[in-house]
Write an enzyme that holds these catalytic residues in place. Sequence first.
Site, PDB file in Angstrom:
ATOM      1  CG  HIS A 254      48.374  39.642  28.266  1.00 47.12           C
ATOM      2  ND1 HIS A 254      47.590  39.818  27.150  1.00 47.12           N
ATOM      3  CD2 HIS A 254      47.887  40.484  29.210  1.00 47.12           C
ATOM      4  CE1 HIS A 254      46.668  40.734  27.404  1.00 47.12           C
ATOM      5  NE2 HIS A 254      46.817  41.150  28.643  1.00 47.12           N
ATOM      6  NE  ARG A 317      47.574  40.397  33.190  1.00 48.12           N
ATOM      7  CZ  ARG A 317      47.819  41.513  33.897  1.00 48.12           C
ATOM      8  NH1 ARG A 317      49.058  41.827  34.217  1.00 48.12           N
ATOM      9  NH2 ARG A 317      46.837  42.291  34.289  1.00 48.12           N
ATOM     10  CE  LYS A 320      47.473  39.974  37.228  1.00 45.36           C
ATOM     11  NZ  LYS A 320      47.754  40.991  38.264  1.00 45.36           N
ATOM     12  CG  ASP A 323      38.097  41.286  30.492  1.00 45.91           C
ATOM     13  OD1 ASP A 323      37.111  41.350  29.726  1.00 45.91           O
ATOM     14  OD2 ASP A 323      38.871  42.240  30.661  1.00 45.91           O
ATOM     15  CB  CYS A 325      38.134  41.159  25.915  1.00 45.40           C
ATOM     16  SG  CYS A 325      39.519  41.174  27.058  1.00 45.40           S
ATOM     17  CE1 TYR A 326      43.124  38.842  27.770  1.00 50.11           C
ATOM     18  CE2 TYR A 326      41.736  39.456  29.619  1.00 50.11           C
ATOM     19  CZ  TYR A 326      42.859  39.673  28.848  1.00 50.11           C
ATOM     20  OH  TYR A 326      43.705  40.709  29.133  1.00 50.11           O
ATOM     21  CG  ASP A 387      35.742  42.926  32.465  1.00 49.45           C
ATOM     22  OD1 ASP A 387      35.615  41.743  32.827  1.00 49.45           O
ATOM     23  OD2 ASP A 387      36.643  43.647  32.897  1.00 49.45           O
ATOM     24  CG  ASP A 394      33.787  48.252  26.167  1.00 50.51           C
ATOM     25  OD1 ASP A 394      34.210  47.447  25.299  1.00 50.51           O
ATOM     26  OD2 ASP A 394      34.085  48.150  27.369  1.00 50.51           O
ATOM     27  CG  HIS A 397      34.833  44.260  27.069  1.00 49.98           C
ATOM     28  ND1 HIS A 397      35.392  45.483  27.363  1.00 49.98           N
ATOM     29  CD2 HIS A 397      35.588  43.331  27.714  1.00 49.98           C
ATOM     30  CE1 HIS A 397      36.424  45.311  28.170  1.00 49.98           C
ATOM     31  NE2 HIS A 397      36.577  44.013  28.389  1.00 49.98           N
TER      32      HIS A 397
END
Length: 506
Positions: A254, A317, A320, A323, A325-326, A387, A394, A397
């Site tokens: 992750h 991951r 998936k 996003d 945040c990654y 995201d 938010d 993010h």
Amino acid sequence: MTVVASALGRGLPFDSPAAIKQKVPDDGITTETSDAQRETEDAIQAQLAQYLPVSGQTAVSDPAKCELDRAKHTRFLTATLPGLPGAFIALDASRPWLLYWTLHALELMNVSLDPASASRAAATLLKMQSPHGGFGGGPGQMAHLATTYAATMALAIVGVESEWDKIERKAMYGWLLSLKQPDGSFVMHIGGEVDVRGSYCALAVASCLNILTPDLAQGTARFVASCQTYEGGLASASYSFETSSSTPQFGEAHGGYTFCALASYFMVSPEIAPALTADDGFVYKHTETKPLQIDALLRWAAWQQADHVEGAGFRGRSNKLVDGCYSWWCGGLFSLLNALDSPAQAQDAPGETQSWVDEADDLLFDRVGLQQYVILLAQAEGGGLRDKPGKPADAYHTCYNLSGLSAAQHPMAYSLDALHSLKNDFLAPEPADIIRGANETEQEALARAKHNYAVGLAWIQSTFEDYCFGPESNEVLPSHPVFNVTLPRIKKMYDWAYGQPITQSQ
């Protein structure tokens, strides 16, 4: 070691005909997962269509129009500082995080609090300090490693030295020791679960407060390495067949866990010790039963960046969705990966560093593509970052999209020249200011403090050229690859904690 990034399938430019047309293949069987994938691809392509020429080409038509809307994002973030409405009661145990996300995002955009607001923020954070050590999610709440990290980093950003003096470092050290497990891991709180995020939070806080003793570091590199999965990334806890009541046996690689694990490994890894400690003899001693496999981790990290059909963002991951945040959790890995390789190259000429490079003399991820994801896809119309298209903005993010933007614009390098200079200029603090480990002599504790001080601050701008997608106003400040706080803020807290002179420019 040189690895060619093109062999990993990365670097597909927006002006490539294949960049956007090729969707992720499936087996023709519709599932909830495949529907979500298609919806994400369609939403991303619809958003990108606003920036593509009518001709059908895939290059962004006018990068100058692709702006980071600083004013909107600043208004979005500052609106949360006076307080949140009752609907946010579920975040009552996350108050330090809200402050960290907000303050760091503002700081990356070069927006700082005025002195009165900074003092107020520091006082608010200190109300969450437990008398037994650590910080809770709010006043009177149980101390927790995650909120302790967030509170410490938020205090570093605020930068009020007189408030730092109120941090109970001895109580903090005793509390961290109480969370330490025999296998080198940490539980997140008293009676809590083992999680590699706990290792990162504990070591990061201990490093910034000058309390990272051999007792805290013992076995942590070994535990972190045991979290590596067959994919190459790292899971939340030990991936092994060893029986233990506190660690699960298997896990999934992750992005968030991998960043926390790699940053932890960097702080205490014996693999960097020979080049870093030859002048003072200090080294964190470990018995490695399973060293971290850097090549496998590099491969996994590179593959987490999606193709341009998903905007070149990162997923957390395998298989998936992307996003925002990654952008940091995965995009921020590459400076650390490079640093773990560089110190072993003891034969480097002065001023040179070893790096994994591709044929274009760039890092092993698409820096331009990641910036385009943040600028073109992650910005919400009303301010803040998100995201992906269709999701609300938010503070979380917003913080990590901007952190990833920083990582893409400003690759950082670990400099042995800077490290030795920091050690040479280190002034011995008063013995009473150094918290010693159980078996440390005063001289050993001083050598360890000097080592940690230099290891934490020896980051410089990489030899890779800075690149800012869009107008110059899109450029954000560089962020520390380990702590994810801007470098001057970390330098000031380190100087305070390690008893070094603090310059006014900080």
